[in-house]
Design an enzyme around this catalytic site. Sequence first.
Site, mmCIF file in Angstrom:
data_model
loop_
_atom_site.group_PDB
_atom_site.id
_atom_site.type_symbol
_atom_site.label_atom_id
_atom_site.label_comp_id
_atom_site.label_asym_id
_atom_site.label_seq_id
_atom_site.Cartn_x
_atom_site.Cartn_y
_atom_site.Cartn_z
ATOM 1 N N CYS A 1 -4.353 3.574 9.263
ATOM 2 C CA CYS A 1 -4.619 3.962 7.874
ATOM 3 C C CYS A 1 -6.101 4.213 7.634
ATOM 4 C CB CYS A 1 -4.095 2.881 6.923
ATOM 5 S SG CYS A 1 -4.836 1.257 7.192
ATOM 6 N N ASP B 1 -3.831 -1.740 12.105
ATOM 7 C CA ASP B 1 -4.699 -1.830 10.915
ATOM 8 C C ASP B 1 -5.849 -2.771 11.277
ATOM 9 O OD1 ASP B 1 -5.714 -1.791 8.300
ATOM 10 O OD2 ASP B 1 -4.203 -3.186 7.508
ATOM 11 N N HIS C 1 0.873 -1.189 0.000
ATOM 12 C CA HIS C 1 0.000 0.000 0.000
ATOM 13 C C HIS C 1 0.910 1.239 0.000
ATOM 14 C CE1 HIS C 1 -3.467 2.365 0.265
ATOM 15 N NE2 HIS C 1 -3.914 2.081 1.469
ATOM 16 N N ARG D 1 -3.174 11.801 2.880
ATOM 17 C CA ARG D 1 -3.339 10.982 1.663
ATOM 18 C C ARG D 1 -3.442 11.891 0.446
ATOM 19 N NH1 ARG D 1 -5.218 6.056 1.847
ATOM 20 N NH2 ARG D 1 -3.983 5.907 -0.038
HETATM 21 N N1 NVA Z 1 -5.214 -3.980 5.256
HETATM 22 C C1 NVA Z 1 -6.345 -3.189 4.865
HETATM 23 C C2 NVA Z 1 -5.920 -1.794 4.516
HETATM 24 C C3 NVA Z 1 -7.056 -0.879 4.172
HETATM 25 C C4 NVA Z 1 -6.614 0.499 3.816
HETATM 26 C C5 NVA Z 1 -7.029 -3.856 3.689
HETATM 27 O O1 NVA Z 1 -6.336 -4.328 2.782
HETATM 28 O O2 NVA Z 1 -8.256 -3.919 3.686
HETATM 29 N N1 CP Z 2 -6.444 3.899 3.995
HETATM 30 C C1 CP Z 2 -7.089 3.685 2.842
HETATM 31 O O1 CP Z 2 -6.523 3.204 1.868
HETATM 32 O O2 CP Z 2 -8.382 4.047 2.867
HETATM 33 P P1 CP Z 2 -9.470 3.698 1.755
HETATM 34 O O3 CP Z 2 -9.649 2.194 1.776
HETATM 35 O O4 CP Z 2 -10.703 4.438 2.197
HETATM 36 O O5 CP Z 2 -8.976 4.164 0.425
#
Ligand code: NVA
Ligand code: CP
Length: 331
Positions: free
Chosen positions: A272, A231, A135, A317
């Site tokens: 995040c 997270d 990410h 972001r």
């Molecule tokens: N680990 C999470 C991050 C979301 C921004 C996901 O992949 O859903």
């Molecule tokens: N943190 C993040 O990526 O948020 P979204 O899933 O809302 O884009």
Amino acid sequence: MDFPLHGRSFLRELDFTNEEWAYFLDLALDLKNAKHAGTEVQYLRGLNIALIFEKMSTRTRCAFEVAAADQGAHTTYLDPSGSHLGYKESVADTARVLGRMFDGIEYRGDDQCVVEDLAHLSGVPVFNGLTDLWHPTQMLADALTMKEHSAKPLSETAFAYLGDARFNMGRSLVISGAMLGMKVVIAAPPQYQPPADVVDEARVRAEQSGAEIIITDDVEAIAGVDFVHTDMWVSMGEDEAVWDERVSSLLPYRVTEEVMNLAGPDAKFMHCLPSVHDNMTTVGEQVLAKYGLMGAEVQNAVFEGPRSVVFDQAENRLHTIKAVMVATLGR
Ligand code: NVA
Ligand code: CP
């Protein structure tokens, strides 16, 4: 203005040198200051950017759209039901079509190979808006937030990540922290620690940057860090059935007031987002009903408390995603 990373894709942190990674942060800070001062210069005027989202998003989508608008570019949003991608048109064909129409392409989905293929075949810069492995746009926002909330340079700043560290956030944080010369403490049960190849790459970058990398199952190892990250315990695309095992494995790594006190009196909390921190969402209700837990990976008192910088992190972001587009497409 000269943009040394012009034409590059943004697929994972490791595609950049440590110096290039720091350059994105400096550019983001300049762009943020310019926006706040009302002196922003548009470097993306007239460009077209495709935004492909095969998974949900609030922050990433909005950051790309607002950043593009601020910079004079136009975006086209494609969700899984709004295009043929994957159902009757391959990634390879989609890439070659979009590359004829757009100047840049953002992609969010499970598979890192898809974003890599899009980059190789489209002929235009491609931006990874999250895959199961990485990410990277989030990493720049996290680093900018730590830079802004730390009295010390990043190279003297320490952060911990608690929870599921074998997925995108844990993997990206250990690499990005290593590239920025930070002290990184990953506290997670063995099955949720980053895989050996990622830790090896982090140690290579740490050799160059002076970073310190600690991977442990001992929560006490976070003592003295400046920032505590976590997270969601269950990520997008995972089966609901994994909740039972996650709760039992990760409960000792939940970010509570006690954990924040262990980090230190000035330690800040980061996430995040989205976060399960109360019962105001469907997932939060389910976690309360099934496990008797008000919030999962973080206690509500921490999330809502004075040490939480999660909304500064969310705002960043925008500025960091803008920096990625300006650096690679700016003219
Ligand atoms: N680990 C999470 C991050 C979301 C921004 C996901 O992949 O859903
Ligand atoms: N943190 C993040 O990526 O948020 P979204 O899933 O809302 O884009």
